[in-house]
Scaffold this motif. Sequence first.
Motif, PDB file in Angstrom:
ATOM      1  N   LEU A  16       0.836  -1.191   0.000  1.00  0.00           N
ATOM      2  CA  LEU A  16       0.000   0.000   0.000  1.00  0.00           C
ATOM      3  C   LEU A  16       0.875   1.246   0.000  1.00  0.00           C
ATOM      4  O   LEU A  16       1.816   1.362   0.804  1.00  0.00           O
ATOM      5  CB  LEU A  16      -0.912   0.006   1.228  1.00  0.00           C
ATOM      6  CG  LEU A  16      -1.934  -1.135   1.294  1.00  0.00           C
ATOM      7  CD1 LEU A  16      -2.642  -1.141   2.643  1.00  0.00           C
ATOM      8  CD2 LEU A  16      -2.948  -1.025   0.161  1.00  0.00           C
ATOM      9  N   ALA A  17       0.563   2.166  -0.879  1.00  0.00           N
ATOM     10  CA  ALA A  17       1.361   3.384  -1.014  1.00  0.00           C
ATOM     11  C   ALA A  17       1.144   4.297   0.191  1.00  0.00           C
ATOM     12  O   ALA A  17       0.041   4.407   0.721  1.00  0.00           O
ATOM     13  CB  ALA A  17       0.982   4.104  -2.302  1.00  0.00           C
ATOM     14  N   GLY A  18       2.214   4.963   0.604  1.00  0.00           N
ATOM     15  CA  GLY A  18       2.115   5.926   1.689  1.00  0.00           C
ATOM     16  C   GLY A  18       3.110   5.641   2.796  1.00  0.00           C
ATOM     17  O   GLY A  18       3.831   4.638   2.779  1.00  0.00           O
ATOM     18  N   ASP A  19       3.149   6.535   3.771  1.00  0.00           N
ATOM     19  CA  ASP A  19       4.065   6.443   4.898  1.00  0.00           C
ATOM     20  C   ASP A  19       3.471   5.497   5.941  1.00  0.00           C
ATOM     21  O   ASP A  19       2.608   5.887   6.739  1.00  0.00           O
ATOM     22  CB  ASP A  19       4.288   7.830   5.495  1.00  0.00           C
ATOM     23  CG  ASP A  19       5.352   7.851   6.579  1.00  0.00           C
ATOM     24  OD1 ASP A  19       5.666   6.775   7.132  1.00  0.00           O
ATOM     25  OD2 ASP A  19       5.866   8.947   6.888  1.00  0.00           O
ATOM     26  N   ALA A  20       3.941   4.250   5.949  1.00  0.00           N
ATOM     27  CA  ALA A  20       3.379   3.244   6.848  1.00  0.00           C
ATOM     28  C   ALA A  20       3.666   3.575   8.310  1.00  0.00           C
ATOM     29  O   ALA A  20       2.824   3.325   9.181  1.00  0.00           O
ATOM     30  CB  ALA A  20       3.932   1.863   6.507  1.00  0.00           C
ATOM     31  N   VAL A  21       4.836   4.128   8.598  1.00  0.00           N
ATOM     32  CA  VAL A  21       5.193   4.439   9.984  1.00  0.00           C
ATOM     33  C   VAL A  21       4.245   5.489  10.552  1.00  0.00           C
ATOM     34  O   VAL A  21       3.726   5.351  11.667  1.00  0.00           O
ATOM     35  CB  VAL A  21       6.651   4.911  10.074  1.00  0.00           C
ATOM     36  CG1 VAL A  21       6.978   5.373  11.491  1.00  0.00           C
ATOM     37  CG2 VAL A  21       7.606   3.795   9.649  1.00  0.00           C
ATOM     38  N   ALA A  22       3.991   6.540   9.796  1.00  0.00           N
ATOM     39  CA  ALA A  22       3.070   7.588  10.248  1.00  0.00           C
ATOM     40  C   ALA A  22       1.645   7.054  10.359  1.00  0.00           C
ATOM     41  O   ALA A  22       0.912   7.388  11.301  1.00  0.00           O
ATOM     42  CB  ALA A  22       3.120   8.773   9.285  1.00  0.00           C
ATOM     43  N   ALA A  23       1.248   6.230   9.408  1.00  0.00           N
ATOM     44  CA  ALA A  23      -0.104   5.665   9.429  1.00  0.00           C
ATOM     45  C   ALA A  23      -0.304   4.789  10.658  1.00  0.00           C
ATOM     46  O   ALA A  23      -1.345   4.851  11.330  1.00  0.00           O
ATOM     47  CB  ALA A  23      -0.359   4.862   8.156  1.00  0.00           C
ATOM     48  N   LEU A  24       0.695   3.966  10.988  1.00  0.00           N
ATOM     49  CA  LEU A  24       0.579   3.084  12.147  1.00  0.00           C
ATOM     50  C   LEU A  24       0.623   3.867  13.456  1.00  0.00           C
ATOM     51  O   LEU A  24      -0.015   3.487  14.439  1.00  0.00           O
ATOM     52  CB  LEU A  24       1.687   2.031  12.118  1.00  0.00           C
ATOM     53  CG  LEU A  24       1.509   0.946  11.061  1.00  0.00           C
ATOM     54  CD1 LEU A  24       2.754   0.073  10.972  1.00  0.00           C
ATOM     55  CD2 LEU A  24       0.280   0.087  11.359  1.00  0.00           C
ATOM     56  N   ASP A  25       1.355   4.965  13.481  1.00  0.00           N
ATOM     57  CA  ASP A  25       1.358   5.819  14.659  1.00  0.00           C
ATOM     58  C   ASP A  25      -0.040   6.385  14.892  1.00  0.00           C
ATOM     59  O   ASP A  25      -0.522   6.467  16.027  1.00  0.00           O
ATOM     60  CB  ASP A  25       2.375   6.953  14.487  1.00  0.00           C
ATOM     61  CG  ASP A  25       2.543   7.772  15.747  1.00  0.00           C
ATOM     62  OD1 ASP A  25       3.014   7.215  16.763  1.00  0.00           O
ATOM     63  OD2 ASP A  25       2.185   8.969  15.740  1.00  0.00           O
ATOM     64  N   HIS A  26      -0.713   6.755  13.795  1.00  0.00           N
ATOM     65  CA  HIS A  26      -2.084   7.250  13.898  1.00  0.00           C
ATOM     66  C   HIS A  26      -3.025   6.133  14.341  1.00  0.00           C
ATOM     67  O   HIS A  26      -3.935   6.351  15.146  1.00  0.00           O
ATOM     68  CB  HIS A  26      -2.522   7.809  12.550  1.00  0.00           C
ATOM     69  CG  HIS A  26      -3.910   8.383  12.550  1.00  0.00           C
ATOM     70  ND1 HIS A  26      -4.288   9.413  13.387  1.00  0.00           N
ATOM     71  CD2 HIS A  26      -5.016   8.056  11.820  1.00  0.00           C
ATOM     72  CE1 HIS A  26      -5.566   9.712  13.174  1.00  0.00           C
ATOM     73  NE2 HIS A  26      -6.025   8.888  12.239  1.00  0.00           N
TER      74      HIS A  26
END
Length: 369
Positions: free
Chosen positions: A216-226
């Motif tokens: 999946l495209a995008g910043d996985a680290v930031a997404a998981l933090d959210h």
Amino acid sequence: MSLIFTDDQKSLAETIRRFVAQRTPLPKVREVIGGDLAYDPEVWSRLAGDLGLAGLTIPEEYGGAGATQADLSAALRELGAGLVPSPLVACVLTAGALLALDDEEARRDLLPRIAEGGLVAAPAVSEPGDRRWIPAEPVTTATGSGDEVTLSGTKVAVLNGAEADVLLVQARGPHGTGLYLVRSPADGLTVRRDPGVDPTRGSATVTFDGTPARHLAGDAVAALDHVADLANLALASEQCGAMLACLTMTTEYAKVRYAFGQPIGAYQGVKHRLADMYVLWALSDAALREATRAADEEPEKLGAAAAAARTLTSPGYLTAAKDTMLLHGGIGFTWEHDAHFYYKNAIAGNVLAGDADYQQDRLAGKLGL
């Protein structure tokens, strides 16, 4: 202001409270958890479809209601008070991850189906031997590129993993940590339901052995933090509702249970316990309201506020549930009474999505300490 429930939020909470009382009271919950399913499909269909809870915070352009986190919190309080088994939290977290990523194709494909309740989706992040709910460096690996990606590894404590049609899996790929979409069933995918302490919440151990996936495209680290913040909000909401249910149940019992010619609520030892339970709930309620306010009005403060809420609600609920069982005396320990269901739910919830140490570390990190 999220610090005070709006009329719409009060109406939503009342609607769900009536639904829980009529469609899934605790005697009905007992029947569900005694069967082969983690939740009642009919109840879930009504919650997701008729009441629109699965898509409550999904934007309207993806088929949701575009409501606030405070709206969702008001709903989850009532579901937590009734210990209603459902995949709502798993779906909410998955939707939050998709919205935090940059994969428009996945959003268009998955979010409308999640919103209508036709698709159960769950994040798969925790790994054996790692105390953190979301590992900084996952052991699960992704190999290949484009349409030829496969996953290998194991994820534990996957909420509703056995019922999920779609999994969002954290894995280490050629370019670092990423999130990968896995559709179930799939080659090399093995799902084993966990025999957990809490019978009202389903979880599973999921193993990948050359399982096809899509990056999946995008910043996985930031997404998981959210996602971690959303998990703290959701679980704190459920726990706050359950804590109030424990207080209400025990207060009513203290009025009608007599000992030595007077209600047990007249004795200091009982009154003080009830007062302590109220204080624990009031502090948790205040912290949760601030966290939902931050989510809707000051997102940059959400991480600290959500971790603070969990730091209060999880141990507070565990204490309240234990005292509920103890203050009901011998009957509180029996299978026939509901008190032990709250206690088991509190034990499991105290470590779900990160235990107290994890939450305190997260709070300290968000505060820059």
